[in-house]
Design a protein around this motif. Structure first.
Motif, short mmCIF file in Angstrom:
data_model
loop_
_atom_site.label_atom_id
_atom_site.label_comp_id
_atom_site.label_asym_id
_atom_site.label_seq_id
_atom_site.Cartn_x
_atom_site.Cartn_y
_atom_site.Cartn_z
N HIS A 1 0.85 -1.22 -0.01
CA HIS A 1 0.17 -0.05 0.00
C HIS A 1 0.92 1.14 0.00
O HIS A 1 1.89 1.28 0.54
N PRO A 2 0.41 2.22 -0.69
CA PRO A 2 1.25 3.66 -0.65
C PRO A 2 1.10 4.47 0.67
O PRO A 2 -0.18 4.37 1.20
N LEU A 3 2.02 5.01 1.20
CA LEU A 3 1.97 5.75 2.48
C LEU A 3 2.90 6.83 2.19
O LEU A 3 3.97 6.97 1.45
N VAL A 4 2.12 8.06 2.48
CA VAL A 4 2.69 9.42 2.15
C VAL A 4 2.66 10.19 3.49
O VAL A 4 1.75 10.40 3.99
N LEU A 5 3.94 10.67 3.68
CA LEU A 5 4.18 11.51 5.05
C LEU A 5 4.81 12.73 4.57
O LEU A 5 5.69 12.58 3.79
N PRO A 6 4.45 14.03 5.21
CA PRO A 6 5.26 15.08 5.36
C PRO A 6 6.54 15.14 6.21
O PRO A 6 6.60 14.49 7.00
N THR A 7 7.51 15.73 5.40
CA THR A 7 8.64 15.52 6.22
C THR A 7 9.54 16.93 5.88
O THR A 7 9.52 17.26 4.71
N ALA A 8 10.27 17.41 6.98
CA ALA A 8 11.30 18.47 6.50
C ALA A 8 12.63 17.79 5.84
O ALA A 8 12.63 16.53 5.86
N PHE A 9 12.74 18.61 4.89
CA PHE A 9 14.17 18.17 4.08
C PHE A 9 15.14 19.24 3.52
O PHE A 9 14.83 20.38 3.69
N ALA A 10 16.19 18.59 3.16
CA ALA A 10 16.88 19.59 2.48
C ALA A 10 17.82 18.88 1.52
O ALA A 10 17.84 18.16 1.13
N ARG A 11 18.19 19.97 0.42
CA ARG A 11 18.94 19.43 -0.59
C ARG A 11 20.70 19.56 -0.41
O ARG A 11 20.99 20.67 0.33
N ASP A 12 21.24 18.76 -0.51
CA ASP A 12 22.85 18.78 -0.52
C ASP A 12 23.59 18.59 -1.75
O ASP A 12 23.67 17.22 -2.01
N GLY A 13 23.60 19.56 -2.67
CA GLY A 13 24.22 19.33 -3.84
C GLY A 13 23.18 18.30 -4.75
O GLY A 13 22.12 18.76 -5.11
N ASP A 14 23.80 17.06 -4.84
CA ASP A 14 23.01 16.28 -5.95
C ASP A 14 22.04 15.14 -5.00
O ASP A 14 21.97 14.06 -5.52
N GLN A 15 22.07 15.45 -4.03
CA GLN A 15 20.95 14.53 -3.01
C GLN A 15 20.09 15.37 -2.08
O GLN A 15 20.50 16.40 -1.73
N LEU A 16 19.09 14.68 -1.63
CA LEU A 16 17.97 15.01 -0.95
C LEU A 16 18.31 14.31 0.67
O LEU A 16 18.66 13.36 0.71
N LEU A 17 17.98 15.10 1.65
CA LEU A 17 18.36 14.76 2.72
C LEU A 17 16.90 14.65 3.72
O LEU A 17 16.31 15.83 3.56
N VAL A 18 16.60 13.80 4.45
CA VAL A 18 15.67 13.88 5.34
C VAL A 18 16.09 13.21 6.82
O VAL A 18 17.15 12.69 6.78
N HIS A 19 15.57 13.85 7.81
CA HIS A 19 16.02 13.39 9.21
C HIS A 19 14.86 13.01 10.24
O HIS A 19 13.71 13.27 9.83
N GLY A 20 15.24 12.49 11.20
CA GLY A 20 14.15 12.15 12.02
C GLY A 20 14.79 11.43 13.22
O GLY A 20 15.89 11.07 13.29
N SER A 21 13.95 10.83 14.20
CA SER A 21 14.28 10.19 15.24
C SER A 21 14.92 8.82 15.14
O SER A 21 14.36 8.22 14.14
N THR A 22 15.83 8.37 15.45
CA THR A 22 16.21 6.81 15.30
C THR A 22 14.87 5.83 15.70
O THR A 22 15.01 4.66 15.28
N GLY A 23 14.08 6.49 16.17
CA GLY A 23 12.81 5.58 16.52
C GLY A 23 11.67 5.87 15.76
O GLY A 23 10.80 5.05 15.80
N SER A 24 11.95 6.29 14.48
CA SER A 24 10.85 6.75 13.69
C SER A 24 10.66 5.53 12.92
O SER A 24 11.62 4.99 12.16
N GLY A 25 9.19 5.06 12.81
CA GLY A 25 9.19 3.60 12.31
C GLY A 25 9.32 3.69 10.80
O GLY A 25 10.06 3.00 9.93
N TRP A 26 8.88 4.76 10.03
CA TRP A 26 8.79 4.85 8.57
C TRP A 26 10.08 4.91 8.14
O TRP A 26 10.71 4.62 7.13
N MET A 27 11.19 5.89 9.04
CA MET A 27 12.44 5.93 8.54
C MET A 27 13.44 4.78 8.58
O MET A 27 14.18 4.49 7.82
N ARG A 28 13.13 4.09 9.57
CA ARG A 28 13.83 2.74 10.04
C ARG A 28 13.53 1.77 8.72
O ARG A 28 14.22 0.94 8.17
N ALA A 29 12.15 1.74 8.28
CA ALA A 29 11.60 0.90 7.27
C ALA A 29 12.39 1.33 6.01
O ALA A 29 12.65 0.50 5.09
#
Lengths: 217, 217
Positions: A44-72
């Motif tokens: 199933h699709p899952l869409v979540l908002p997140t703060a982000f930044a561009r660093d040159g040629d990559q996108l970065l997202v950050h969160g807690s090490t406890g974040s379920g979606w980030m760990r997945a």
């Protein structure tokens, strides 16, 4: 480069155009604070908002090490990062021709977890993007804070950028009619800063916050 | 009701809370103009921005009958509609504690194409949401315009709403330090209307546009 997964939506009308200019993409990615990240979870699709930044040629997202979606997501699952700026309502002389001005970037790829060294650099990049100049005003992050933070990166390789910047495109009959047509510009605006309830009296609003508000007033 | 696919992200801190109040959900869905729709295409996530409206217990999106993603989604594929309002930057005394105020709704379900009768009703609902009052100012849509438009609906049954509305939560050491802390309110703002280049002179800005701008100035 535009990837093979791109839908044909929004290319039908001339005022909605596909843009292949990387500088226009970067400007959008650097302006907007929130991305919508798409993942597939159990099919199933899952869409979540997140703060982000561009660093040159990559996108970065950050969160807690406890974040379920980030760990997945960190294990290299396919992802989609979409960044949208709503620039205005296009008010035509009919409902049918009315639309919106927007810029929207869709970046496809895989999110991968950064190792400790890259993560610490990335955290500074993210802080600098979200509130430029703030990093120099506060203490450095502690090693414990860094360890509690997960940073994922996606290369900017397969992307699509659409820009809608036109005017109402009413037919001749409607143009001869009495209805108004035009644009209502829209933007993400910042208001006057509000001090935290526990802030000591006499602490003035810092330069970073003043500049942020001035740029988005 | 919250569905089983919900990630645990953002529930870690008290200031980010899960809200189960349907009225708060509806207020967000009625305020924000753009949703990010997530689909699975060939096993990959795809996230696209789209205008949307709430009609009671369902969400509506519309587009051209030529829209690739809408045609693909119309057969009842699993979808996710995410609606986010960025309400401010939470500027803490450290980078680590800084965050954002936001409201974000995630609605899971299946998008289904409305038949002609329901579609025509839905188009009026969408027009009324995007620019309230406009429909009464313009001619009715023609049968051809209606036929060229696809409307998809998703029931509001499985959803999650998160609201972050707190203040900086700095530790004691940071609170004793010299750094400022507070909030920079943010919102989606409308600016002064701009007449279309081909508008006849003397046509005044209609009531719907004036009210929209006043509500979001």
């Amino acid at each position: 480069m535009s990837g093979p997964m791109l839908p044909r939506t929004r290319l039908r009308r001339l005022r909605e155009r596909q843009v292949e200019d990387r500088a226009t993409l970067d400007a959008l990615l650097d302006e907007v604070l929130i991305a919508h990240v798409g993942l597939v979870v159990d099919g199933h699709p899952l869409v979540l908002p997140t703060a982000f930044a561009r660093d040159g040629d990559q996108l970065l997202v950050h969160g807690s090490t406890g974040s379920g979606w980030m760990r997945a997501a960190a294990v290299g699952a396919p992802a989609c990062l979409t960044v949208t700026a709503l620039d205005g309502l296009v008010v035509a002389r009919s409902a049918f021709e009315s639309s919106m001005r927007y810029r929207s970037a869709v970046v496809f790829g895989v999110l991968r977890r950064l190792d400790a060294r890259a993560r610490n650099v990335a955290l500074d990049v993210i802080t600098d993007k979200l509130l430029p100049g703030r990093r120099a005003e506060v203490r450095p992050s502690t090693a414990q804070e860094q360890r509690r933070t997960l940073v994922l990166a996606m290369p900017i390789e397969r992307w699509s950028l659409k820009v809608s910047a036109g005017w109402p495109d009413d037919g001749e009959d409607d143009r001869a009619g009495p209805a108004w047509a035009g644009l209502v510009p829209m933007r993400t605006a910042a208001g006057d800063p509000v001090a935290a309830p526990d802030l000591e009296e006499g602490v003035t609003v810092p330069r970073s916050v003043r500049a942020f508000i001035e740029a988005r007033a």
